[in-house]
Each structure stands twice: as structure tokens, then as C-alpha cells.
Design a protein around this motif. Sequence first.
Motif, PDB file in Angstrom:
ATOM      1  N   ARG A 338       0.829  -1.211   0.000  1.00 17.20           N
ATOM      2  CA  ARG A 338       0.000   0.000   0.000  1.00 17.20           C
ATOM      3  C   ARG A 338       0.866   1.266   0.000  1.00 17.20           C
ATOM      4  O   ARG A 338       0.550   2.236  -0.674  1.00 17.20           O
ATOM      5  N   GLU A 339       1.955   1.190   0.773  1.00 16.67           N
ATOM      6  CA  GLU A 339       2.877   2.334   0.814  1.00 16.67           C
ATOM      7  C   GLU A 339       3.496   2.566  -0.573  1.00 16.67           C
ATOM      8  O   GLU A 339       3.593   3.709  -1.031  1.00 16.67           O
ATOM      9  N   THR A 342       1.013   4.165  -2.796  1.00 16.23           N
ATOM     10  CA  THR A 342       0.877   5.597  -2.506  1.00 16.23           C
ATOM     11  C   THR A 342       1.994   6.384  -3.172  1.00 16.23           C
ATOM     12  O   THR A 342       1.756   7.437  -3.779  1.00 16.23           O
ATOM     13  N   LEU A 343       3.232   5.837  -3.047  1.00 13.84           N
ATOM     14  CA  LEU A 343       4.376   6.522  -3.654  1.00 13.84           C
ATOM     15  C   LEU A 343       4.179   6.635  -5.167  1.00 13.84           C
ATOM     16  O   LEU A 343       4.448   7.675  -5.766  1.00 13.84           O
ATOM     17  N   PHE A 344       3.667   5.559  -5.779  1.00 15.89           N
ATOM     18  CA  PHE A 344       3.407   5.586  -7.222  1.00 15.89           C
ATOM     19  C   PHE A 344       2.323   6.610  -7.548  1.00 15.89           C
ATOM     20  O   PHE A 344       2.433   7.384  -8.493  1.00 15.89           O
ATOM     21  N   LYS A 345       1.262   6.603  -6.717  1.00 22.19           N
ATOM     22  CA  LYS A 345       0.126   7.492  -6.999  1.00 22.19           C
ATOM     23  C   LYS A 345       0.528   8.956  -6.954  1.00 22.19           C
ATOM     24  O   LYS A 345       0.120   9.743  -7.794  1.00 22.19           O
ATOM     25  N   ILE A 346       1.310   9.318  -5.938  1.00 25.60           N
ATOM     26  CA  ILE A 346       1.637  10.751  -5.843  1.00 25.60           C
ATOM     27  C   ILE A 346       2.730  11.153  -6.834  1.00 25.60           C
ATOM     28  O   ILE A 346       3.071  12.327  -6.934  1.00 25.60           O
ATOM     29  N   GLY A 347       3.243  10.165  -7.565  1.00 27.14           N
ATOM     30  CA  GLY A 347       4.162  10.496  -8.647  1.00 27.14           C
ATOM     31  C   GLY A 347       5.603  10.065  -8.434  1.00 27.14           C
ATOM     32  O   GLY A 347       6.502  10.539  -9.123  1.00 27.14           O
ATOM     33  N   GLY A 348       5.821   9.198  -7.472  1.00 24.82           N
ATOM     34  CA  GLY A 348       7.171   8.684  -7.248  1.00 24.82           C
ATOM     35  C   GLY A 348       7.657   7.945  -8.486  1.00 24.82           C
ATOM     36  O   GLY A 348       6.910   7.152  -9.064  1.00 24.82           O
ATOM     37  N   SER A 349       8.882   8.225  -8.906  1.00 21.67           N
ATOM     38  CA  SER A 349       9.369   7.544 -10.112  1.00 21.67           C
ATOM     39  C   SER A 349       9.646   6.082  -9.781  1.00 21.67           C
ATOM     40  O   SER A 349       9.982   5.731  -8.642  1.00 21.67           O
TER      41      SER A 349
ATOM     42  N   ARG B  75       4.166  10.120 -14.354  1.00 28.32           N
ATOM     43  CA  ARG B  75       4.581  10.275 -12.949  1.00 28.32           C
ATOM     44  C   ARG B  75       5.185  11.662 -12.723  1.00 28.32           C
ATOM     45  O   ARG B  75       4.884  12.325 -11.731  1.00 28.32           O
ATOM     46  N   ILE B 107      11.104  11.489  -3.866  1.00 35.87           N
ATOM     47  CA  ILE B 107      10.808  10.281  -4.646  1.00 35.87           C
ATOM     48  C   ILE B 107      10.738  10.531  -6.143  1.00 35.87           C
ATOM     49  O   ILE B 107      10.399   9.644  -6.909  1.00 35.87           O
TER      50      ILE B 107
END
Lengths: 393, 254
Positions: A338-339, A342-349, B75, B107
Motif C-alpha cells: 500500500r505504501e 501511494t508513492l506511485f500514486k503521488i508520482g514517485g518515479s 509520474r 521520490i
Amino acid sequence: MRHTFYLAWRYLAYHRFKTAILVTAITLIFYLPTGLRVLVEQSSEQLTARAVATPLVVGAKGSPLELVLNTLYFRADYPTPMRHEQVTRVQESGLAQAIPMYVRFHSQGYPIVGTGFDYFAYRGLRVVEGRQIATLGECLVGARVAASLGVGPGDAIISSPESVFDIAGVYPLKMPIAGVLAFADSPDDDAIFVDVKTAWVIEGLGHGHMDMTTNEAQPGVLAVEEGNVVANASVMMYNEITPDNIDSYHFHGDLSDFPVTAVLIVPPDHRSSTLLQGRYQRAEDVAQIVRPAGVMDELLETILTVQRFVVAGAVILGLATLASASLVFMLSLRLRRREIETLFKIGGSRASVGLVMASEIIFVIAGGVALAALLTLVTQQFGAVVIRALIRM
Amino acid sequence: MIRISDLEFTYREGTFRLRIPHLEIPEGSTSAFVGPSGSGKTTLLNLIAGIVLPKKGIVEMDGVEVSAMGDAQRRDYRITHIGLVFQEFELLEYLTVLDNILLPYRINTSLVLDREVQARATALAEQVGIADKLTRYPKKLSQGERQRVAVCRAVLPQPIMLLADEPTGNLDPVNKWRVLDILFDYAERSGTTLVAVTHDHEVLERFQRVLDFKDFQEYEDGEVPDPGAGRDIGDEAGAGGEVAGSGESGSMAP
């Protein structure tokens, strides 16, 4: 990368208990085989160093290992004694220096080594406190004995009876300490040295008692037969050799028949060594000559065989631990799905998020490897001390 | 401006299907998506954010076709242009409040973390009343405080659009209004477009537009009603904005 490492570090720091377990597991995986190897190598060196420094030993026929362990390390049961004439035999051969060794008795757990003055020169032992042995009954103590018992010149040490039931044999002998030997980092530090004749006194082969010609002793005299006086138990036997009674000490019998456990042989050259070894090859000879380095090599061969099994076991254990650690990593990733989402959703590469996860694993492995390396280094530095302590136990 | 045309979306598994023939959300407007659970509100947010891609159709934001971008591009676009707020806050438990707010900068290299950003993060925390909790971990915060941290994280990169998925769903009334105030204040001050999914009809009057996903449901006979231009509340802010498909109508089939 800085931010990736920072996030990985924060995760590991926050879950410090889990991290500590994983690092410990990785440390064990790497340290067990390497540390064990270092320890075995150092053990080998420790065991062989003294053996290599001792060219030849003569002893009664029997176990060569027992003879070497007793003569060099003052350990193991004392081997079958042989007659002192074996010392003379070597001396008279003119091929080597012969140093008598009689390692049988103990005092408060420390071996009493009956030997000659040559022993100290041969081993390079010097007296740092007090003086050398000058008279019968005196002793020198090793550095660790002095430190452990808190004794020094002017104090005395009492030999221990071999058995509490040995009421008729070995009487305790109180031995004044003449001096303390310098620390040698060897089994000599844990020994009490006496002249071989003092060792015979401890055994009861020599003794001192009140003058039987005096009036005081007369009530104890049972008979006088051809110059020999037969007395009862009321005659006072000395249990300490002092300047006042030293003249009363005497040995019954022929000294060449008296026991020694070994003779240290110091040949001047290889030729003499070879010639001397040849003289003990007769099957009917009561003595054997052994090369301690060879005996210890055989022992080490056995140890190395055991080591291979232990290392194999450690590798299997390591693999099992690695599998467990991998499982923990995989479960951790699953728990953190899930974490990661979340990182992917907010735009983490993809690279950054992947690197954060990978960095955590790399940190744990690097931490484990570093700790294992440190432990191996510590083992290298202090392993020898531990091994010597273990050898002494 | 968000423009959606001929959008069709299905998940790889299941029977869910979302069809939006035409939808426009004006720049700087505040819109609420309402409707029954499973009607596709969150899916639409994800489509706008480029988290998922439509099976067909176009999703455009400020003239940029988000649905045509590659994964990495989407992204990068998302982290620099869109702020996301979740119902469950989705804070990282092992990061302090400050680190959680700064997370987007750690990130993705599209954002650069410098002193100015750090100062802005602290200022934001101060504005929402959590400045004294910057070194705390989320576990030690109340629900309202957590959501305020999540809002700070979403707005720190100064996005042009805020997408909030039931941002007040887990909050008590006091915190609910407080978090909404923060979101609306920010949107108003910065001219950011705000789109929120909500089940809470009490808060709808705060939005300029409400798109009811129920209006998109297909009738059994296949007839699809025209939801018109949605329901504009306070039309003064977004006059002319077409919230739902009109001519072709939007339709959604379970």
C-alpha cells in the motif's frame, strides 16, 4: 540518490528491532565461516608454535600426543614415567642437550613442573621479581600464577596431594617462592617451576626428618639394623625445606632410577637430531623419541577434518538464515504494498521507489557484512588470546 | 481546464465499465463528484491523474494529453502538476511530519528539494496548525492532524490541480470543516482546480459544481438520460463550464 538513501535509512531506523534482527542474521551468515576459519588457523598456529620450538622429546613408550601435551603444555594425564637414566643417556650421547621434565604434581590447579636450570634458558624465561631457584624446595612461579594467586617472592606455595585418599604417599610440601617469571604468553605463565629433585621430594622419594641420633628422637626408634634406623610414626617429618632442616633431606635409592616424565632434547644441528632419533628405533627400547611438531600436525589434521564439517554446517546454517532473511524481505515488501502504491500514486518515479526498497536491503546486507568483517578483525586480533585462555582451561 | 472525450475504461478483471463521452472541468473551479459506491468516482480521479489509463478516449489537462504520455512522463507530470489527498491519509509511518510533507521531493527528481522548499513546508505546517508537531511520527497525531499533514504534502509542490478522494471521510465534524477550509483556501488563493470525491452531502454547498454519478447510470432499456451540465452551485466562479457530457450524454454501466 541522497534522498533514496535517506528514506531507506529512516525506514530502517524506525523499524530498528526488525533491522537489528536482519543485520544479525546477515552478520552470522558471513561471520560464522570466516570467523571459524580464523579461529582454527590461529588455534593451529598457537598449538604448533611451541611444538615447532621444541625439536625433540623423549618419553616412555605410549601415546606421543599425551607425552607432547604433558611436556609442552603441562596438560593431559601425566604419561608413564621413565627412569632418570634416560636423561643421562642423552647427555652421554654428546649429541644434544637434555633437559629433564617431571610434570605430575599440582598446586591449586597449577602444574608443578620439575625441571633443570637449562629449561629457563632454553625457553627464554627470565625472572622479573626475586631470584632464581637456589636451593631444594624453592620454586619459581609463572606470571599468571603470581597474578592469579597474588603471590610473589617471600610467599609460599603448597603442593596438592594427588588424591584425598593418598594418605600414605604424597605429602604436601610447602615451597617458598624464590621469584616470579616474566610474562611469556605461553603455558609457562601458568606453571610453578621447581628443581626436578624437589618434585621427587613431593613424591616422597626424598624427605627430611628429625635427627634420629638425638635423644629427642629416641622414643620413636623401633630398631637399628645395619646402620638403618627403623622408627614409628611419631618421628617428625618435615613438610617444608628450610635452611635449618635442608641438611636432613636425603633420597633413598639410586637417583638414576628416579622418575621423569620426559626429556626435552635440544640438538645443536640437524645431523645430531637425526642420529639421536635413530637411536630410539629399536623395538625393545623402553623410551620413544617424538618430534612435537609432527605430533601436533597429526592432531591438527584431525582438527581440520572436524573444521570442514563445522564450516559445511555453518554454510548450511547460513543458507537457511539467508532464506529466512529473504522471506522477511519479501513479506516486508508485501506488507508495504500500500505504501508503494501511494508513492506511485503521488508520482514517485519507478526508479526512486525501487531504489528505496533496494537500498534498504543493501543497507542491511552491507551492515551485516561490515559487522561480520569487524568481528572477523576482532577475532584476528584477540582470537589468539581467547584460544590461549581456552587451551589453559 | 480538464477535458475528457470519448473516455471508456474497464478494469482487467471484473465487469466494471466507465464511459464518459464528454466532460470539462474549468481551471480554478471547485468540483465535487458524488454518487453511490462503485460508480467510478475514484476511478475518474485516477484517470485524470494518469494513475490508470483509459481503454479509449482522451484525458487532457491544460491542453496536455495525459492519457498519451508514457508511464515515467505521467509520474513526472503528476508529481509536478497534481496534488493528491486520500481518505486514509496514506502517510508513511516511519517518516516524521516534516519528512512526510517533503516526501514528493524525495521520490522524484523532477522536484528539487532546497532551502526554499523546506521553508515553504514549515510555513504550510504553520498555516494548518501543526508547526509544533514537525518532528512527530504520524502514529502520534490525531486523525485531523494526519489529514492536515497529507494536505500539506499535496500542496507543497504548488500543483495546478488538487484531487481529493473523500478527504473528510475519516474525520470528525470539527476536523472535517477545518480540512475543507484549508483545501478551499489554498485553491482560492492559488487558483488551483479542486476536484473532490465525497459522500458527504453536507459539504456540497462549498463546491461550485457537483457531478452526480447517479445521473450517468444507464437505464435497463438502454436509454441514457441527459444529465445536462451538471448542477452548478455558485455559478459565478465557473460560468459556462460543462461538468458532464451533454450532447452525447455520459453513461456508465456496471
